[in-house]
Design an enzyme around this catalytic site. Structure first.
Site, PDB file in Angstrom:
ATOM      1  N   ASN A   1     -44.115  63.552  10.803  1.00 21.12           N
ATOM      2  CA  ASN A   1     -44.323  63.498  11.952  1.00 21.12           C
ATOM      3  C   ASN A   1     -43.019  63.950  12.872  1.00 21.12           C
ATOM      4  OD1 ASN A   1     -44.675  60.830  14.574  1.00 21.12           O
ATOM      5  ND2 ASN A   1     -45.475  62.728  14.627  1.00 21.12           N
ATOM      6  N   GLY A   2     -43.719  64.888  14.029  1.00 21.60           N
ATOM      7  CA  GLY A   2     -42.513  65.416  14.788  1.00 21.60           C
ATOM      8  C   GLY A   2     -42.419  66.810  14.723  1.00 21.60           C
TER       9      GLY A   2
ATOM     10  N   CYS B   1     -48.966  64.008  14.653  1.00 18.57           N
ATOM     11  CA  CYS B   1     -49.074  63.481  13.498  1.00 18.57           C
ATOM     12  C   CYS B   1     -48.943  62.242  13.026  1.00 18.57           C
ATOM     13  CB  CYS B   1     -48.261  64.332  12.500  1.00 18.57           C
ATOM     14  SG  CYS B   1     -48.510  66.081  12.734  1.00 18.57           S
TER      15      CYS B   1
ATOM     16  N   GLY C   1     -53.981  62.288  14.983  1.00 20.71           N
ATOM     17  CA  GLY C   1     -54.166  63.504  14.578  1.00 20.71           C
ATOM     18  C   GLY C   1     -55.465  63.486  13.688  1.00 20.71           C
TER      19      GLY C   1
ATOM     20  N   TYR D   1     -48.930  56.891  26.484  1.00 26.99           N
ATOM     21  CA  TYR D   1     -50.242  57.271  26.002  1.00 26.99           C
ATOM     22  C   TYR D   1     -50.529  57.506  24.272  1.00 26.99           C
ATOM     23  CZ  TYR D   1     -53.788  61.047  24.666  1.00 26.99           C
ATOM     24  OH  TYR D   1     -54.692  61.611  24.184  1.00 26.99           O
TER      25      TYR D   1
END
Ligand code: AMP
Length: 483
Positions: free
Chosen positions: A117-118, A16, A42, A257
């Site tokens: 996010n996570g 996210c 995302g 990445y």
């Protein structure tokens, strides 16, 4: 329906990006732009919640940010000078609008919105406890436990309740939340996922990556510290410390990445980090060849580093189709045997008769590498050497990067030589763990002084995996009575 996402059949995606802005007359429009810059984090769904003096509005959509939030009518509905937004992957059967963030609720203090996010590693345990206490869950996301913990908290203000809630959750989280008059950002105690503070005129922004500041012309102020809570309100920017200091373990895979190469994370340019990793890889695993060829796009910076270090020319021997859409339906069974190349194609003219070094960032299941090596051979390559700018991915991530379950990770099942045979390359090498740390500025990986989370390569998980170890109590069996 199949999507083109490589890992789409295993588990809920939690990759996210988050964005929040305080005190700007075009808060929603700016949030939409910020989310657009975070689209790589995302692509399945997006949402924005906005707050005005008396207004609270929210819009959720499946799909890309620009498909919905570029419409004037949509932005027009999102009134107010504060907004938060979210982009996410959510490609399981459970992909429904009710799981799309920001999650919103009416709490005792008023409207509340939350973007995460996570991944919380004790969410299932907390959820069972909360359900027993009578909480009615509206979604299947781990994030919703925070909303219920806030609802049940003793403190009065959103900030006090947030502190009480985040102290009960475990895992990796960078949160952006809003209630009337305040935007709150929180990073977990180890700072596994990124969160930065920016400034646009007199307004402040909290977001996942600096590329989301650049798109709206905002200045980068600083990274939110691990374990820090930043509160934006009409008295300014406030820094609180809800957690005991525990060091820092930023996700090293963001550099390899996940993050956009034009972002600066924790003071380090992602692009430069990838180039340095490529250089280190060339030092560790050099081989004679005619060209260094990146697997686009993510392999490009590391391939540039590899080429610069080795002196072997960099060439675009593979061309990527950028229009492979999220919802593109893969070819039907009748034509699948043709080996349709949706995403990558060999630049045959460059490759024929050449010895090539392919550089990619990771091997997960091995599908991409196998396909690409095969494609190079079909294009007439004389030798194909594969170089990977991460160590072998042997463990799944439980902190917010989408990975398949462990049994599907090629490096979990096979040795490097077996992997080479599987992808049918002439040689295969991964950067070593020490080499990766050297590229990130350390002399080697010192287990006593780690500043990164590298669990996907080592299995050294810095945050408790409570839900993985906690066996679910069986549901009571219905008692059947013969009448
Ligand atoms: P695989 O084909 O399963 O070996 O996956 C490796 C490819 O997927 C590489 O080309 C990576 O760039 C890409 N990749 C690595 N991690 C992820 C991720 N978490 N989500 C999507 N793609 C990824």
């Amino acid at each position: 329906m199949l999507t083109t996402h490589p890992f789409d059949d295993d588990k809920l995606r939690e990759e996210c990006g988050v964005f929040g802005i305080y005190a700007h007359p075009q808060a929603a429009a700016i949030t939409a732009l910020g989310l657009h810059a975070l689209q790589h984090r995302g692509q399945e769904a997006a949402g924005i919640a906005s707050f005005g003096t008396a207004d609270f509005r929210v819009e959720h959509t499946m799909g890309l940010v620009g498909d919905h939030f570029s419409k004037e009518s949509v932005i027009g509905r999102l009134k107010g000078d504060m907004a938060i937004g979210h982009v996410r992957y959510a490609t399981t059967g459970d992909t429904t609008l009710r799981n799309v963030q920001p999650l919103c609720a009416d709490l005792e203090f008023g409207s509340f919105a939350l973007a995460h996010n996570g991944n919380l590693t004790n969410a299932q345990l907390l959820r069972r406890q909360l359900v027993r206490r009578g909480c009615l869950f509206q979604s299947t996301t781990d994030t919703e436990v925070i909303v219920h913990l806030m609802a049940l908290a003793r403190g009065g203000s959103p900030v006090d309740r947030m502190i009480e809630a985040v102290r009960q959750v475990e895992g990796a989280f960078s949160l952006v939340a809003a209630a009337h008059g305040t935007v709150i950002g929180v990073r977990d105690a180890l700072g596994v996922r990124p969160l930065v503070l920016g400034k646009l005129g007199d307004s402040y922004i909290l977001t996942s990556e600096t590329c989301a500041l650049d798109i709206v012309g905002a200045d980068y102020v600083r990274d939110v510290e691990p374990g820090e809570m930043v509160v934006l309100d009409d008295t300014g920017v406030h820094s609180l410390r809800p957690f005991q200091p525990q060091g820092r373990r930023f996700c090293i895979f963001e550099y390899i990445y996940f993050a956009r190469p034009d972002s600066i994370m924790e003071g380090t340019s992602v692009y430069e980090a990838r180039q340095r990793i490529g250089r280190e890889l060339a030092r560790e695993a050099g081989v004679e060849a005619d060209y260094v060829v990146p697997v686009p796009d993510s392999g490009v910076p590391a391939a540039l580093g590899y080429a610069a270090q080795s002196g072997i020319p960099f060439e675009l021997g593979i061309i990527r189709n950028h229009y492979v859409g999220r919802t593109f339906i893969e070819p039907t069974d009748q034509i699948r045997h043709l080996g349709v190349k949706l995403k990558h194609n060999a630049n045959r003219h460059m490759i024929e008769g050449k010895r090539v070094i392919l550089v990619d960032d990771s091997i997960v299941r091995g599908t991409t590498s196998k396909k690409i090596v095969d494609m190079m051979r079909a294009a007439g390559a004389k030798e194909v050497h594969m170089r990977i700018s991460s160590p072998p991915t042997s463990h799944p991530c439980f902190y917010g990067i989408d990975t398949p379950e462990q049994s599907k990770l090629l490096a979990h099942r096979l040795s490097v030589e077996e992997m080479r045979q599987f992808i049918q390359a002439d040689s295969l090498a991964f950067i070593s763990l020490d080499g990766l740390y050297r590229a990130m500025g350390d002399t080697h990986r010192d287990p006593k002084n780690l500043k990164f989370c590298d669990a996907c390569f080592t299995g050294d998980y810095p945050v408790a995996l409570t839900d993985q170890h906690d066996s679910v109590e069986p549901a009571p069996r219905p008692v059947l009575r013969a009448s």
